[in-house]
Structure formats: C-alpha cells, structure tokens
Design an enzyme around this catalytic site. Structure first.
Site, PDB file in Angstrom:
ATOM      1  N   SER A 244       0.826  -1.202   0.000  1.00 12.39           N
ATOM      2  CA  SER A 244       0.000   0.000   0.000  1.00 12.39           C
ATOM      3  C   SER A 244       0.867   1.262   0.000  1.00 12.39           C
ATOM      4  O   SER A 244       1.675   1.461  -0.906  1.00 12.39           O
ATOM      5  CB  SER A 244      -0.964  -0.048   1.198  1.00 12.39           C
ATOM      6  OG  SER A 244      -2.002   0.872   1.060  1.00 12.39           O
TER       7      SER A 244
ATOM      8  N   ASP B  51      -9.517  -5.356  -4.461  1.00 10.56           N
ATOM      9  CA  ASP B  51      -8.945  -4.350  -3.561  1.00 10.56           C
ATOM     10  C   ASP B  51      -9.870  -3.132  -3.537  1.00 10.56           C
ATOM     11  O   ASP B  51     -10.054  -2.455  -4.544  1.00 10.56           O
ATOM     12  CB  ASP B  51      -7.554  -3.951  -4.062  1.00 10.56           C
ATOM     13  CG  ASP B  51      -6.773  -3.125  -3.063  1.00 10.56           C
ATOM     14  OD1 ASP B  51      -7.378  -2.264  -2.397  1.00 10.56           O
ATOM     15  OD2 ASP B  51      -5.547  -3.326  -2.963  1.00 10.56           O
TER      16      ASP B  51
ATOM     17  N   HIS C 234      -7.419  -5.865  -0.201  1.00  8.16           N
ATOM     18  CA  HIS C 234      -6.237  -5.027  -0.021  1.00  8.16           C
ATOM     19  C   HIS C 234      -5.258  -5.640   0.976  1.00  8.16           C
ATOM     20  O   HIS C 234      -4.058  -5.691   0.730  1.00  8.16           O
ATOM     21  CB  HIS C 234      -6.674  -3.638   0.463  1.00  8.16           C
ATOM     22  CG  HIS C 234      -5.560  -2.656   0.546  1.00  8.16           C
ATOM     23  ND1 HIS C 234      -4.827  -2.256  -0.550  1.00  8.16           N
ATOM     24  CD2 HIS C 234      -5.040  -1.966   1.608  1.00  8.16           C
ATOM     25  CE1 HIS C 234      -3.907  -1.374  -0.189  1.00  8.16           C
ATOM     26  NE2 HIS C 234      -4.016  -1.183   1.117  1.00  8.16           N
TER      27      HIS C 234
END
Length: 276
Positions: free
Chosen positions: A97, A227, A256
């Site tokens: 991320s 995601d 995610h």
C-alpha cells in the site's frame, strides 16, 4: 527496542531478525500501521534463513510522532538512513500500500548495490488521485473524507476501515477475524494523528511515475482484484507498464490486506520471486 536517529532528530524504530550475513528482506508497511503488520511474512522468511527487517514509518507505531516530514521524500530519506545504518546490501524491498510508494521512491534513489529486487503489494503507485492526467483515479473528495473522519473520531475510523473494506470483511460470506480488526486498530492508534493526517496526502497525491521508470531491478507487482482501498485497474497494471523489469501477479477476489488474510498464498509467491 532498536532505533535509528535520522538527520532531523526523528527516531525510526525497527526490527532486525535473523543472521546478519543472510540476504536481507526489508518490509515497508501501509497506512496507518507499523512493522507489526508484517508478522506473517517475517516469521515465514526468518524460518527460510533470511534476515528480515521492518521499520515503523515516522509518525507511525513506535517511531517519533512527527508533525513535519510526513511526505514521500522524507520517508525515502528515512529508509536510506536505516539501510545505511544497518549497511544493508543486495536487499529485497517489499512494500504494501503506502509502503509500496515508499519502496518505489526509495529504490529509484538508492545507492548502487543496496537494492536487489522490489515487490509492490496492493501498492499506491503510479498515483491514486483523479486528475486530467489520471482520469480513472479516485476523486479528491474520497481522501478529504478520510481526513475528515480521522479528525472527527480517529478511534472509530480505525475500527471501520479494517472491519470493512481493508480486508474485504464487508463482502458476503467473508470470514471475519475480530483479532485482525483489533490488531489493525492497535497499530493505528499507536501512531500520531498529525502524521496520519499528512500521510493521506502523501499516499494519494504523490505521482510515482518517474520513480517506476527509474527502477531497473526485477520488480514484482502483486495485487488483489477485489482491492477496495487501492483499486486494481488504476494501479498494478499501470505500474507494470512503467517498470523496466516488472512482472504482474493478480489475485482473483483477494482484498487489499491480502498479506494478512492469505499469507499461505502470498508468502510462497514472494519466496519464488526472491529465489528466481
């Protein structure tokens, strides 16, 4: 606990486990978490004989709760200071991320010999926010709503995110882990509100296009196509096109936070890439 003090006096917390002469793997966490988010990966690779390192980004976890420097240039400089202090060479840098953006920004600027390979998992590059150059991005209002929720009630916001979209727990039939939700909350609340607020701009508005173009080492881009935090179509496939030596690995239906929800899938794929 172990810390590296960087040029502005900020203390960066880190874990450093395993044989010092083994190949190092450096893990870069997502917003608003900490090095603890990599437990499943660090234990796996420690068992495989690697040296595993993870740090708390400034303003996050156990690092100094900074009110300045909460942007990608400083994040990358902090990583450079850590790798210099530990003299890490031929390292694998894995970022999830926001950590994927941090890795891209660092790897594009790293000293020769420091970085062997890069992995971007559910990562924010090339750029998240919608603009004329990135028409498929998320509107700025999405990130404004994050900031507003953080200021209004950070503790509740940091329950709502993991209980919902982060791990896909809002999907029908999802197997929800209350422990995972509370661990996300624990990590988030350990950091500083100002740093977390600033980091929203850093992860959403930083354009990593030139960073990706500058990375020459083998790079694996891993992304779940369900995601809900970093939408697949505007991230992973675009990043691979910009990389000189990139490979895309798409995970059907994964969320995610796939490193936590599906380590039995992610970890062997990471090992295969590292060994390949």
């Amino acid at each position: 606990m172990s810390f590296v003090k960087v040029s502005d006096g900020t203390e960066i917390y880190y874990k450093d486990w395993g044989p010092k002469d083994a190949q190092p793997i450096v893990f870069h966490h997502g917003w608003p978490l900490s090095a603890d988010d990599w437990d499943a990966q660090m234990m796996y690779f420690l068992d495989k004989g690697y040296r595993v390192i993870a740090h708390d980004r400034r303003g996050h976890g156990r690092s100094t709760q900074t009110w300045t420097g909460n942007e990608m240039d400083t994040y990358a400089a902090d990583v450079a200071a850590l790798t210099d202090a530990l003299d890490l060479r031929n390292a694998i840098h894995i970022g999830h991320s926001t950590g994927g953006g941090e890795v891209a920004h660092y790897a594009a600027r790293a000293k020769p010999g420091r970085v062997a390979k890069v992995v971007l998992i559910g990562a924010v590059p090339p750029i998240m926010v919608k603009s004329d150059k990135n028409p498929a991005g998320l509107p700025i209002e999405v990130f404004d709503s994050f900031r507003a929720a953080l200021v209004a009630n950070r503790a509740q916001f940091f329950l709502d995110v993991p209980a919902g979209p982060f791990y896909g727990y809002n999907r029908p039939g999802a197997k929800v882990s209350q422990g995972v939700i509370e661990n996300w909350w624990r990590q988030g609340m350990a950091g500083g509100a100002k740093a977390h607020y600033d980091c929203i701009k850093a992860f959403s508005e930083t354009d990593f296009t030139e960073d990706l173009k500058a990375i020459t080492v083998p790079t694996l881009v891993m992304h779940g196509d369900d995601d809900q935090i970093v939408p697949y179509a505007d991230s992973a496939p675009l990043s691979v096109k910009l990389l000189k030596n990139g490979t895309l690995k798409t995970y059907a239906g994964l969320p995610h936070g796939l490193c936590t929800t599906h380590p039995e899938i992610v970890n062997p794929d990471l090992l295969a890439f590292i060994k390949g």
